[in-house]
Design a protein around this motif. Structure first.
Motif, mmCIF file in Angstrom:
data_model
loop_
_atom_site.group_PDB
_atom_site.id
_atom_site.type_symbol
_atom_site.label_atom_id
_atom_site.label_comp_id
_atom_site.label_asym_id
_atom_site.label_seq_id
_atom_site.Cartn_x
_atom_site.Cartn_y
_atom_site.Cartn_z
ATOM 1 N N GLY A 180 -10.453 2.740 2.599
ATOM 2 C CA GLY A 180 -11.334 1.953 3.327
ATOM 3 C C GLY A 180 -10.885 0.647 3.459
ATOM 4 O O GLY A 180 -9.750 0.057 2.837
ATOM 5 N N PHE A 181 -11.408 -0.473 4.378
ATOM 6 C CA PHE A 181 -10.823 -1.736 4.506
ATOM 7 C C PHE A 181 -11.659 -2.889 4.229
ATOM 8 O O PHE A 181 -11.184 -3.975 4.410
ATOM 9 N N GLY A 182 -12.772 -2.716 3.727
ATOM 10 C CA GLY A 182 -13.747 -3.751 3.763
ATOM 11 C C GLY A 182 -14.473 -3.714 2.465
ATOM 12 O O GLY A 182 -14.394 -2.918 1.546
ATOM 13 N N LYS A 183 -15.163 -4.638 2.211
ATOM 14 C CA LYS A 183 -16.271 -5.055 0.885
ATOM 15 C C LYS A 183 -16.884 -3.728 0.647
ATOM 16 O O LYS A 183 -17.087 -3.479 -0.512
ATOM 17 N N ALA A 184 -17.660 -3.200 1.694
ATOM 18 C CA ALA A 184 -18.573 -2.080 1.387
ATOM 19 C C ALA A 184 -17.540 -0.758 0.537
ATOM 20 O O ALA A 184 -18.161 -0.239 -0.266
ATOM 21 N N ALA A 185 -16.592 -0.687 1.166
ATOM 22 C CA ALA A 185 -15.626 0.441 0.579
ATOM 23 C C ALA A 185 -15.210 0.068 -0.744
ATOM 24 O O ALA A 185 -15.015 0.742 -1.454
ATOM 25 N N GLY A 194 -15.841 2.442 -4.006
ATOM 26 C CA GLY A 194 -14.770 2.689 -4.918
ATOM 27 C C GLY A 194 -14.797 2.343 -6.166
ATOM 28 O O GLY A 194 -14.123 3.382 -7.071
ATOM 29 N N ALA A 195 -15.221 1.152 -6.292
ATOM 30 C CA ALA A 195 -15.393 0.602 -7.771
ATOM 31 C C ALA A 195 -16.499 1.260 -8.709
ATOM 32 O O ALA A 195 -16.371 1.481 -9.906
ATOM 33 N N LYS A 196 -17.558 1.568 -7.830
ATOM 34 C CA LYS A 196 -18.820 2.424 -8.526
ATOM 35 C C LYS A 196 -18.513 3.728 -8.828
ATOM 36 O O LYS A 196 -18.836 4.410 -9.587
ATOM 37 N N TYR A 197 -18.033 4.527 -7.647
ATOM 38 C CA TYR A 197 -17.873 5.809 -7.622
ATOM 39 C C TYR A 197 -16.495 6.719 -7.720
ATOM 40 O O TYR A 197 -16.488 7.832 -8.275
ATOM 41 N N GLY A 198 -15.580 5.917 -7.515
ATOM 42 C CA GLY A 198 -14.286 6.580 -7.163
ATOM 43 C C GLY A 198 -13.357 6.530 -8.464
ATOM 44 O O GLY A 198 -13.825 5.850 -9.564
ATOM 45 N N ASP A 199 -12.574 7.465 -8.477
ATOM 46 C CA ASP A 199 -11.494 7.567 -9.682
ATOM 47 C C ASP A 199 -10.276 6.968 -9.201
ATOM 48 O O ASP A 199 -9.036 6.593 -9.899
ATOM 49 N N GLY A 200 -10.036 6.525 -8.111
ATOM 50 C CA GLY A 200 -9.048 5.723 -7.378
ATOM 51 C C GLY A 200 -9.328 5.240 -6.001
ATOM 52 O O GLY A 200 -10.393 5.472 -5.389
ATOM 53 N N PHE A 201 -8.466 4.460 -5.500
ATOM 54 C CA PHE A 201 -8.647 3.915 -4.077
ATOM 55 C C PHE A 201 -7.106 3.950 -3.405
ATOM 56 O O PHE A 201 -6.224 3.650 -3.823
ATOM 57 N N MET A 202 -7.487 4.057 -2.153
ATOM 58 C CA MET A 202 -6.377 4.208 -1.158
ATOM 59 C C MET A 202 -6.416 2.999 -0.165
ATOM 60 O O MET A 202 -7.357 2.869 0.478
ATOM 61 N N PHE A 203 -5.377 2.086 -0.254
ATOM 62 C CA PHE A 203 -5.335 1.031 0.640
ATOM 63 C C PHE A 203 -4.342 0.925 1.908
ATOM 64 O O PHE A 203 -3.354 1.632 1.395
ATOM 65 N N ALA A 204 -4.678 0.668 2.743
ATOM 66 C CA ALA A 204 -3.871 0.542 4.091
ATOM 67 C C ALA A 204 -3.911 -0.800 4.835
ATOM 68 O O ALA A 204 -5.225 -1.451 4.556
ATOM 69 N N GLY A 205 -3.027 -1.070 5.558
ATOM 70 C CA GLY A 205 -2.984 -2.394 6.230
ATOM 71 C C GLY A 205 -1.818 -3.101 5.862
ATOM 72 O O GLY A 205 -1.021 -2.655 5.331
ATOM 73 N N THR A 206 -1.968 -4.338 6.084
ATOM 74 C CA THR A 206 -0.747 -5.379 5.736
ATOM 75 C C THR A 206 -0.844 -5.401 3.964
ATOM 76 O O THR A 206 -1.913 -4.983 3.368
ATOM 77 N N THR A 207 0.327 -5.674 3.579
ATOM 78 C CA THR A 207 0.543 -5.839 2.401
ATOM 79 C C THR A 207 -0.327 -6.835 1.480
ATOM 80 O O THR A 207 -0.941 -6.525 0.344
ATOM 81 N N GLU A 208 -0.376 -7.828 2.228
ATOM 82 C CA GLU A 208 -1.307 -8.828 1.710
ATOM 83 C C GLU A 208 -2.734 -8.440 1.603
ATOM 84 O O GLU A 208 -3.348 -8.845 0.758
#
Length: 131
Positions: free
Chosen positions: A27-32, A36-50
């Protein structure tokens, strides 16, 4: 299972997995980031590198708030904003610096006109950035 949009009667995986299947969130925002931090085993980030670097910092902070560490937690950078081999290599270097664990080289939307051209692009990245 019966949900709002889907229903499954007597669903089962055969053979069953021999370990827990990791759940990765994206995902792209704070809710995601929170999910991700609460339930996930990993996170996939997309968008600008920054933006991805900032997102990973946010997820790391939230992991700590949830009593979780980054050991064993995956962080995948999808290079959607990188439009050249050099851009991808810079993104990978930045991702490595902050402890990213995975990179998915994305070459769609670059005007490459064949499967071979996509494979060549990925090969160029791999040649210039050995493991």
């Amino acid at each position: 299972y019966e949900g709002r949009f889907d229903r499954m009667d007597r669903g089962r995986l055969i053979p069953g997995p021999d370990r827990q299947i990791p759940i990765w969130i994206g995902g792209f925002g704070k809710a995601a980031f929170r999910r991700g931090a609460k339930y996930g085993d990993g996170f996939m980030f997309a968008g600008t590198t920054e933006r991805c670097l900032e997102g990973w910092t946010d997820v790391q902070r939230r992991l700590g708030e949830n009593g979780r560490g980054t050991d064993g937690y995956g962080a995948d950078l999808l290079t959607t904003a990188s439009k050249s081999v050099d851009d991808v290599l810079r993104a990978i270097d930045a991702w490595d610096t902050v402890g990213g664990t995975h990179v998915s080289v994305v070459c769609t939307g670059m005007g490459l006109d064949s499967t071979e051209a996509h494979l060549d692009f990925i090969h160029q990245v791999a040649e210039r950035r050995p493991r």
